[in-house]
Design a protein around this motif. Sequence first.
Motif, short mmCIF file in Angstrom:
data_model
loop_
_atom_site.label_atom_id
_atom_site.label_comp_id
_atom_site.label_asym_id
_atom_site.label_seq_id
_atom_site.Cartn_x
_atom_site.Cartn_y
_atom_site.Cartn_z
N GLY A 139 0.60 -1.10 0.14
CA GLY A 139 0.15 -0.42 0.07
C GLY A 139 1.04 0.97 -0.21
N SER A 155 -7.39 1.15 -4.19
CA SER A 155 -6.12 0.24 -4.07
C SER A 155 -6.64 -1.31 -4.27
CB SER A 155 -5.27 0.47 -2.91
OG SER A 155 -4.28 -0.70 -3.33
N GLU A 157 -5.13 -5.78 -4.19
CA GLU A 157 -4.51 -6.41 -3.90
C GLU A 157 -5.04 -7.65 -4.26
OE1 GLU A 157 -1.55 -9.16 -4.02
OE2 GLU A 157 -1.73 -6.78 -4.03
N MET A 163 -1.82 -8.88 2.00
CA MET A 163 -2.89 -7.91 2.69
C MET A 163 -3.11 -8.07 4.44
SD MET A 163 -6.48 -7.86 0.36
CE MET A 163 -6.73 -5.94 1.02
N ARG A 166 0.28 -6.79 5.38
CA ARG A 166 -0.20 -5.12 4.88
C ARG A 166 -0.49 -4.29 6.39
NH1 ARG A 166 -3.91 -2.86 0.70
NH2 ARG A 166 -3.03 -3.56 -0.49
N SER A 172 2.12 0.73 6.77
CA SER A 172 0.57 0.69 5.75
C SER A 172 -0.16 1.36 6.93
CB SER A 172 0.58 -1.08 5.62
OG SER A 172 1.39 -1.01 4.97
N LEU A 175 -3.78 3.65 5.54
CA LEU A 175 -4.51 2.83 4.13
C LEU A 175 -5.68 2.83 4.62
CD1 LEU A 175 -2.59 -0.65 2.95
CD2 LEU A 175 -3.18 1.92 1.67
N GLN A 182 -9.61 -0.78 0.35
CA GLN A 182 -9.20 -1.51 -0.52
C GLN A 182 -9.75 -2.61 -0.94
OE1 GLN A 182 -5.49 -2.21 2.81
NE2 GLN A 182 -7.12 -0.83 3.85
N GLN A 184 -9.36 -6.72 -2.69
CA GLN A 184 -8.75 -7.62 -2.57
C GLN A 184 -9.87 -8.68 -3.73
OE1 GLN A 184 -9.35 -11.53 -1.02
NE2 GLN A 184 -8.03 -11.32 -2.75
#
Length: 279
Positions: A139, A155, A157, A163, A166, A172, A175, A182, A184
């Motif tokens: 991140g 963002s 990922e 994650m 993170r 991070s 974030l 965020q 996933q």
Amino acid sequence: MPNYYLHAENAKQALEALAKGLSCVRLSTDLNISERDFSLNDQGLMLDEANQLSVDELKFIVKKTQKIFLCHDGELDPLEDRSAGYYKLVPTAGSPLLEISGVKMHISKGTDPFISASEMAQQAVRTGDRVLDCCGGLGYAAIAAHRLGAREVLSIELSPEVMALRAQNPWSNDLEKEGITQLQGSSYELIGTMLNNSFDSVIHDPPRFSLAGELYSEEFYSEIFRVLRRNGRLFHYTGNPHVIRKGSGFVDGVIRRLKSAGFKNVEKVDRLMGVSAQK
């Protein structure tokens, strides 16, 4: 209970202070974000009442130069995940870097992973931008974009292991700030659900080609082009250039496909091992 992050360098500092007979030592236990004083005694390093590291534990940490240990609630555990491959956080003089099965996922030689990610963001992001961060990793680029004044950062990922690391990384923490979302999932799949002309800038930092060739395809570049607004900017990390076949550089292939997808002003940014482009 607070978290304490220890690695070889600060364990070594504690052992050196103990050898000198000192009663305290100044350490960073949040991976170089801040420092404070901690007590020492015959048993070792006192982080707090519930978290104390013996001399033997400190000596063990010193031997593990490429690991970071989390000390929490009396337990000492490495920041790693071996469930699918080998994911871990590795200490540096600044922010930690992500390593996956022995491959470093950041530019770290002669710089700091957070600084290099920030420089990538600076290539594309302007104040007020809506930013898409593909393959977000820890991140760092998303946080940098937010600090540059982006009004919104999305963002993405793919890896749940990344994650999870993170979530344990102090660098991070930003974030969680308002303005950063965020997700996933797969950047390759999710970008198809996004509206045309919906982002001002894109940061694309994919895994190496051998692991995710689809993220270097003209098809994916065309999707980035589609979701960018007119004159929108892209920075694409490509990693060290290598030759696929004689006379054909990997980065030259990336540039050719970006141009085919419609991008203009496509230029190599050698110091960041990437390419900048504009819609």
